[in-house]
Design a protein around this motif. Structure first.
Motif, PDB file in Angstrom:
ATOM      1  N   UNK A 192      10.267 -11.109  -6.205  1.00 32.24           N
ATOM      2  CA  UNK A 192       9.060 -11.738  -6.745  1.00 32.24           C
ATOM      3  C   UNK A 192       7.863 -10.842  -6.441  1.00 32.24           C
ATOM      4  N   UNK A 193       6.994 -10.691  -7.423  1.00 26.34           N
ATOM      5  CA  UNK A 193       5.830  -9.834  -7.258  1.00 26.34           C
ATOM      6  C   UNK A 193       4.938 -10.283  -6.108  1.00 26.34           C
ATOM      7  N   UNK A 194       4.666 -11.579  -6.056  1.00 26.48           N
ATOM      8  CA  UNK A 194       3.715 -12.066  -5.054  1.00 26.48           C
ATOM      9  C   UNK A 194       4.234 -11.857  -3.635  1.00 26.48           C
ATOM     10  N   UNK A 195       5.514 -12.094  -3.401  1.00 30.63           N
ATOM     11  CA  UNK A 195       6.070 -11.888  -2.062  1.00 30.63           C
ATOM     12  C   UNK A 195       6.055 -10.412  -1.682  1.00 30.63           C
ATOM     13  N   UNK A 196       6.391  -9.561  -2.629  1.00 23.71           N
ATOM     14  CA  UNK A 196       6.403  -8.119  -2.350  1.00 23.71           C
ATOM     15  C   UNK A 196       5.006  -7.613  -2.040  1.00 23.71           C
ATOM     16  N   UNK A 197       4.032  -7.998  -2.872  1.00 21.13           N
ATOM     17  CA  UNK A 197       2.655  -7.563  -2.647  1.00 21.13           C
ATOM     18  C   UNK A 197       2.100  -8.148  -1.351  1.00 21.13           C
ATOM     19  N   UNK A 198       2.465  -9.376  -1.047  1.00 22.25           N
ATOM     20  CA  UNK A 198       2.021  -9.995   0.207  1.00 22.25           C
ATOM     21  C   UNK A 198       2.488  -9.187   1.409  1.00 22.25           C
ATOM     22  N   UNK A 199       3.767  -8.824   1.420  1.00 20.16           N
ATOM     23  CA  UNK A 199       4.303  -8.067   2.545  1.00 20.16           C
ATOM     24  C   UNK A 199       3.651  -6.704   2.693  1.00 20.16           C
ATOM     25  N   UNK A 200       3.456  -6.003   1.594  1.00 25.38           N
ATOM     26  CA  UNK A 200       2.845  -4.671   1.659  1.00 25.38           C
ATOM     27  C   UNK A 200       1.377  -4.749   2.075  1.00 25.38           C
ATOM     28  N   UNK A 201       0.630  -5.673   1.475  1.00 22.27           N
ATOM     29  CA  UNK A 201      -0.788  -5.796   1.812  1.00 22.27           C
ATOM     30  C   UNK A 201      -0.977  -6.254   3.256  1.00 22.27           C
ATOM     31  N   UNK A 202      -0.105  -7.116   3.726  1.00 24.95           N
ATOM     32  CA  UNK A 202      -0.171  -7.598   5.114  1.00 24.95           C
ATOM     33  C   UNK A 202      -0.128  -6.419   6.086  1.00 24.95           C
ATOM     34  N   UNK A 203       0.815  -5.519   5.875  1.00 25.75           N
ATOM     35  CA  UNK A 203       0.999  -4.415   6.818  1.00 25.75           C
ATOM     36  C   UNK A 203      -0.059  -3.324   6.640  1.00 25.75           C
ATOM     37  N   UNK A 204      -0.617  -3.194   5.446  1.00 25.41           N
ATOM     38  CA  UNK A 204      -1.774  -2.310   5.268  1.00 25.41           C
ATOM     39  C   UNK A 204      -2.960  -2.846   6.071  1.00 25.41           C
ATOM     40  N   UNK A 205      -3.138  -4.160   6.066  1.00 22.76           N
ATOM     41  CA  UNK A 205      -4.226  -4.770   6.821  1.00 22.76           C
ATOM     42  C   UNK A 205      -4.025  -4.577   8.327  1.00 22.76           C
ATOM     43  N   UNK A 206      -2.774  -4.589   8.777  1.00 28.78           N
ATOM     44  CA  UNK A 206      -2.499  -4.321  10.195  1.00 28.78           C
ATOM     45  C   UNK A 206      -2.929  -2.905  10.570  1.00 28.78           C
ATOM     46  N   UNK A 207      -2.655  -1.955   9.684  1.00 38.10           N
ATOM     47  CA  UNK A 207      -3.084  -0.574   9.932  1.00 38.10           C
ATOM     48  C   UNK A 207      -4.605  -0.504   9.988  1.00 38.10           C
ATOM     49  N   UNK A 208      -5.277  -1.182   9.064  1.00 37.80           N
ATOM     50  CA  UNK A 208      -6.741  -1.198   9.093  1.00 37.80           C
ATOM     51  C   UNK A 208      -7.264  -1.771  10.405  1.00 37.80           C
ATOM     52  N   UNK A 209      -6.690  -2.880  10.865  1.00 42.38           N
ATOM     53  CA  UNK A 209      -7.136  -3.493  12.113  1.00 42.38           C
ATOM     54  C   UNK A 209      -6.998  -2.526  13.286  1.00 42.38           C
ATOM     55  N   UNK A 210      -5.899  -1.782  13.306  1.00 45.12           N
ATOM     56  CA  UNK A 210      -5.692  -0.802  14.375  1.00 45.12           C
ATOM     57  C   UNK A 210      -6.750   0.290  14.315  1.00 45.12           C
ATOM     58  N   UNK A 211      -7.026   0.805  13.120  1.00 52.00           N
ATOM     59  CA  UNK A 211      -8.035   1.850  12.964  1.00 52.00           C
ATOM     60  C   UNK A 211      -9.422   1.326  13.331  1.00 52.00           C
ATOM     61  N   UNK A 212      -9.720   0.106  12.896  1.00 58.63           N
ATOM     62  CA  UNK A 212     -11.047  -0.448  13.170  1.00 58.63           C
ATOM     63  C   UNK A 212     -11.257  -0.682  14.661  1.00 58.63           C
TER      64      UNK A 212
END
Length: 304
Positions: A192-212
């Motif tokens: 499903x598109x929404x589940x796939x995009x959710x998982x990818x965006x979630x972990x991109x946000x984790x990377x951002x939080x670490x950088x910030x």
């Protein structure tokens, strides 16, 4: 209405293959966005744009010089009769810092974003994937889920060691979980598109939080700060173990269920060869080592 929205957004897709064009495009785009947003929110002091904006708002990096004293009628330096010495314009050291409030807002907004995404995911799994059955396997308390809880409570944590531990955890363990999942995204690719995009965006946000957390200075500047985050990690491990025991194997939080061998690549073979207990111990030690290396690497990259 909510169930209607969930059903209407169940757009099917063929699960992408890791390191396919879709994966590579999303990986590069997501990491670029994370770095760009970090630079936007935490510009380097040497950045001309940051210096210009600081000057316009009166926040120069060097205190303003006081005007020269006016000579009095007797020729001695001082203030002439009937005039007061003008006050110096306050410099950056005279202005109350607002960085903590900004950090609270950034992390809290990220926490709300993650929470809304997780609520949608849980409802989607319940209504579409599992057809009205709740699967404890998807309970939101994996390593990559814990940043959501920390971001939500961060503004309410007392200043000092508690905030330091939360920030270093987001920086080290959050970065490790985010980047590893993006590099090996098999568990994020769904039909499903929404589940796939959710998982990818979630972990991109984790990377951002670490950088910030690193760029803003929240995560500290030395390796000793990692100890408090390590204690927080083991606290989460205890909670995860409690959930695994409570559900009697229906959940596998942190992938450390005592009921069966680890499901993670490589570590499954270790747990099959040495036993579940030693396998879990080696797995947790590897996570701690990876998180420490993440902490040190990010510290070096963002060192002034």
């Amino acid at each position: 209405m909510i169930w209607t929205i969930i059903q209407k957004t169940a757009w099917p897709m063929t699960p992408p293959v890791p390191w396919s064009a879709f994966h590579i495009f999303f990986l590069l785009t997501g990491l670029t966005a994370a770095v760009g947003l970090t630079r936007l929110l935490c510009p380097p002091l040497s950045d001309p744009a940051a210096s210009a904006s600081g000057s316009k708002s009166g926040l120069s990096h060097t205190p303003a010089k006081a005007p020269p004293a006016v000579s009095n009628v007797k020729g001695r330096p001082g203030v002439s009769p009937g005039k007061r010495r003008p006050r110096a314009t306050p410099g950056i050291s005279d202005i109350k810092p607002t960085g903590l409030e900004k950090n609270d807002l950034v992390l809290f907004v990220c926490g709300i974003t993650l929470t809304l995404g997780e609520i949608y995911k849980q409802l989607f799994l319940y209504a579409v994937v599992n057809q009205g059955f709740y699967d404890w396997w998807h309970f939101p308390f994996q390593l990559c889920s814990t940043p959501m809880y920390l971001c939500l409570v961060f503004p309410f944590l007392p200043h000092g060691q508690c905030r330091q531990a939360a920030a270093v955890y987001l920086q080290s363990f959050g970065f490790l979980g985010g980047i590893m999942a993006l590099l090996e995204p098999s568990g994020l690719m769904h039909p499903y598109w929404t589940l796939t995009l959710h998982g990818l965006l979630w972990h991109v946000l984790l990377v951002f939080l670490a950088l910030y957390c690193t760029a803003s200075g929240l995560a500290g500047k030395n390796g000793q700060d990692f100890v408090s985050a390590l204690l927080l990690f083991f606290l989460f491990c205890l909670i995860a173990t409690g959930i695994n025991l409570f559900t009697r194997g229906r959940a596998d939080m942190f992938y450390i269920s005592p009921y069966y061998p680890l499901t993670q690549v490589v570590f499954r073979e270790i747990s099959l060869a040495l036993g579940i207990g030693p396998g879990i111990g080696i797995y947790l030690a590897s996570i701690c080592l990876g998180a420490y290396l993440s902490h040190r690497i990010l510290e070096i990259i963002f060192r002034d």
